[in-house]
Motif scaffolding. Sequence first.
Motif, short mmCIF file in Angstrom:
data_model
loop_
_atom_site.label_atom_id
_atom_site.label_comp_id
_atom_site.label_asym_id
_atom_site.label_seq_id
_atom_site.Cartn_x
_atom_site.Cartn_y
_atom_site.Cartn_z
N LEU A 1 17.02 57.37 51.69
CA LEU A 1 17.31 57.75 50.30
C LEU A 1 16.14 58.54 49.70
CD1 LEU A 1 18.97 54.44 49.08
CD2 LEU A 1 20.10 56.64 49.37
N ALA B 1 16.11 62.06 51.12
CA ALA B 1 17.12 62.94 50.53
C ALA B 1 16.78 63.30 49.09
CB ALA B 1 18.49 62.26 50.58
N ALA B 2 16.22 62.36 48.33
CA ALA B 2 15.94 62.61 46.91
C ALA B 2 14.74 63.53 46.72
CB ALA B 2 15.71 61.29 46.19
N ILE C 1 23.17 62.05 45.61
CA ILE C 1 22.85 61.44 46.90
C ILE C 1 23.91 60.39 47.17
CG2 ILE C 1 21.11 60.26 48.27
CD1 ILE C 1 20.28 63.03 47.31
N ASN D 1 22.84 64.15 51.41
CA ASN D 1 22.54 64.93 50.23
C ASN D 1 23.72 65.85 49.94
OD1 ASN D 1 21.55 66.66 48.28
ND2 ASN D 1 19.53 66.84 49.22
#
Length: 422
Positions: free
Chosen positions: A318, A321-322, A331, A358
């Motif tokens: 996470l 992706a962020a 996301i 994503n």
Amino acid sequence: MRTPWKLQNLGRWAGLLALSVGVTVLVFLGGIVLLAWQTGEGQASSLGALRDVSQALTQEADGSYTLQNFDLPQDAAAWMLLLDADGNVVWQWNKPDELPTHYTLSQVASFSRWYLMDYPVQSLVRGDGLLLAGQAKGSLWKYSVEFSQRFMARLPGWLLGMFFLALFCVLALAALLLRRQFRREQRGRDEARSNWISGVSHDIRTPLSMVMGYAGQLEENPALPEQARKQAAIIRRQSQTIRDLVNDLNLTMRLDCEMQALRKAPLELAPFLRQTAADFLNSGLEHEVDLDLRLPKAPLPRIEADAFLLRRALNNLLLNAARHAPPGSVICLGVTNSVGAAAPCGPPPPTCVLWVENQTGQAQAQPSDQDGGAPHGTGRKLVSQIAQAHGGRAVFSDGTRFRGEIWLPVGDKKQALRVWRA
């Protein structure tokens, strides 16, 4: 260039092994040569002495025999006989009283190869008869051995094969001992390295906590200018990144050395993913992103897993992706409990797939930078290690949209692995 310690140690063991094999070969060959030489020398000396006696033993005009210019050995246990063509004793020296003076053809055939009344004898054929030389009972071992020509033709190959078989056994035993020694030393080095990293991690956490605490106080201080508070916020977030990197490095090392014990327990995926999503949203990111939790309508299977490690792996995906998505991105966090279009190129059932994607459609950073905020690559490696520790694997796809997947077996781990490998 200096040779690494591991290569030096391996070379030392290899040299010791080569020396041991060389000494074994030399002793083996030397023993065979010495045995053959002693046996041949004894036989040659005995037959040579018998020929000398035969040459010195001459027949007189009256039919008697005498020894000319020859001294018989002063051995009370030795004796000699000369038999004529009819088997009669025509000359004797030191003959035991129990020996007869006449021998049949079958007796001659027997003792010429074996024993004469338990006396070991040697024979030499003369023109006028058979010359015998005997020794004390129990002084020599005689046995007649016969082999076929086919066996004798194969004997060198058999001996060579047995030699190489013995050599292979020695090498295999030495390799086994070397392997055990190498593993023991490797475990010692891994433990020392893990302890060192754990100590360094512990030493870093104390000053890092102080930095984060003071940065948080400065960030929330209304008396400071807005720009200073933003800078304090950056310091706090980067300090958290350093803390996460140290934790990931420590955990990665323990998984590498197989020193991290799995605390597996039955895990319900739906509440677990909801809690993971809530923790991620409350962690405080550099910019706002939307998190879309996608759970299937069908009931999710219960798996055996270490919730702490699995949450760490999903959190890394996470964060990855962020941190590489623009503000306002979406996301997605989801789970798939069967092989389908959403989970290509994976193992066959029974599996479940935890995935992070994503949804921005924006171009991502290079794969070397997409590791959950770990420039040295511990993020992706940690995700893969956690998946492998649970009997699964991790799959990453880089392109216009980053996607990370964690494949986990459902039910019996060994059965799932057998199906996977098949």
